[in-house]
Scaffold this active site. Structure first.
Site, PDB file in Angstrom:
ATOM      1  N   ALA A  66       0.847  -1.191   0.000  1.00 54.44           N
ATOM      2  CA  ALA A  66       0.000   0.000   0.000  1.00 54.44           C
ATOM      3  C   ALA A  66       0.883   1.242   0.000  1.00 54.44           C
ATOM      4  CB  ALA A  66      -0.913  -0.003   1.228  1.00 54.44           C
ATOM      5  N   GLY A 112      -0.545  -5.138   0.858  1.00 50.37           N
ATOM      6  CA  GLY A 112      -1.762  -5.060   0.064  1.00 50.37           C
ATOM      7  C   GLY A 112      -1.656  -5.749  -1.280  1.00 50.37           C
ATOM      8  N   GLU A 115      -2.316  -9.324  -0.552  1.00 46.88           N
ATOM      9  CA  GLU A 115      -3.741  -9.413  -0.213  1.00 46.88           C
ATOM     10  C   GLU A 115      -4.609  -9.358  -1.465  1.00 46.88           C
ATOM     11  OE1 GLU A 115      -4.219  -7.623   4.219  1.00 46.88           O
ATOM     12  OE2 GLU A 115      -3.294  -6.272   2.762  1.00 46.88           O
ATOM     13  N   GLU A 135       3.465  -6.009   7.444  1.00 48.35           N
ATOM     14  CA  GLU A 135       2.814  -4.918   8.168  1.00 48.35           C
ATOM     15  C   GLU A 135       3.282  -4.749   9.609  1.00 48.35           C
ATOM     16  OE1 GLU A 135      -0.063  -5.807   4.794  1.00 48.35           O
ATOM     17  OE2 GLU A 135       1.304  -6.930   6.075  1.00 48.35           O
TER      18      GLU A 135
END
Length: 260
Positions: A66, A112, A115, A135
């Site tokens: 991200a 992300g 994900e 993360e």
């Protein structure tokens, strides 16, 4: 439709979405997530599209994560809203799309990015791919479904280790873990995925959509996956695709599914 951060192309019933932020290693920001939502929604509504491939531009990254600069100063409420909105717009949306989605994981798929790949219906990796959920090294946890989908795919123990160490695994380990289905040379990645897509596209799109829903039902709280399968199986008998498929089989010819 023209997009700022993605490319969307379709040909002969197959669509390819490419995340196109190479200078940012294709990192996901709000604009990119919104554009991906719009592209997936439009392609899913297009009856000519039978399969979708999602990949990243360049040779370095599928999605490197991200865009941290967008949320580094967020408070508790803003952080929760960020995760909820992202899951609704993109990650849960892709997982439950009625059109099959194949993630062509080229290079880094981190945070992300991993994900997003896990939200696709299955994954193929290039031999130089690196995957992880880092993360906790930033003082946060995966917020786009990573703590849920990773254990489903690789098992609780491996997911715990990957998330707690914030480490990366290579493509062959990802295949051994069940995180990806195939590993191929990077130059062959998209064509390999197109080959799988061509096999999918020969089958009933109505039945495939029902199968996606039935499979996902097994991972949905409060839903009995077996009952969902029975219901979808029964409903298939009322479709034109079922009539065509069974008739073609009995007549020893190739089925031409109307998609109804």
């Amino acid at each position: 439709m023209n997009y700022e951060n993605i490319l969307a192309e379709k040909e002969n019933g197959l669509a390819v979405i490419t995340i196109n932020r190479p200078t940012k290693l294709n990192a996901l920001n709000k604009t990119t997530i919104q554009e991906l939502h719009e592209a997936f929604k439009a392609l899913d509504a297009d009856k000519e599209v039978k399969a979708i491939i999602i990949t990243g531009s360049g040779e370095k990254a599928f999605v490197a994560g991200a865009d941290i600069s967008e949320f580094a100063d967020f408070d508790v409420a803003q952080g929760g809203e960020l995760a909820a909105k992202g899951q609704e717009l993109l990650f849960d949306f892709v997982e439950n799309l009625s059109t099959p989605v194949i993630a062509a994981v080229n290079g880094f798929a981190l945070g992300g990015g991993l994900e997003l790949a896990m939200a696709a219906h299955f994954r193929v990796a290039s031999d130089n791919a690196k995957m992880g959920l880092p993360e906790v090294s930033l003082g946060v946890i995966p917020g786009y479904g990573g703590t849920q989908r990773l254990p489903q795919l690789v098992g609780k123990g491996r997911a715990m280790e990957m998330i707690m160490t914030a480490g990366m695994i290579g493509a062959e380990d990802a295949k051994a873990y069940g995180l990806v289905n195939h590993v191929v040379p990077q130059a062959e990645l998209v064509d390999f995925c197109k080959g799988i897509a061509s096999k999918i596209m020969k089958n009933s799109p109505v039945a495939i959509s029902a199968a996606i829903k039935a499979i996902n039902a097994n991972f949905t709280d409060g839903v009995n996956g077996y009952k969902a399968e029975i219901k979808a199986f029964g409903e298939a008998f009322g479709t034109a695709d079922f009539k065509e498929g069974t008739t073609a089989f009995l007549e020893k010819r190739k089925a031409e599914f109307p998609g109804k």
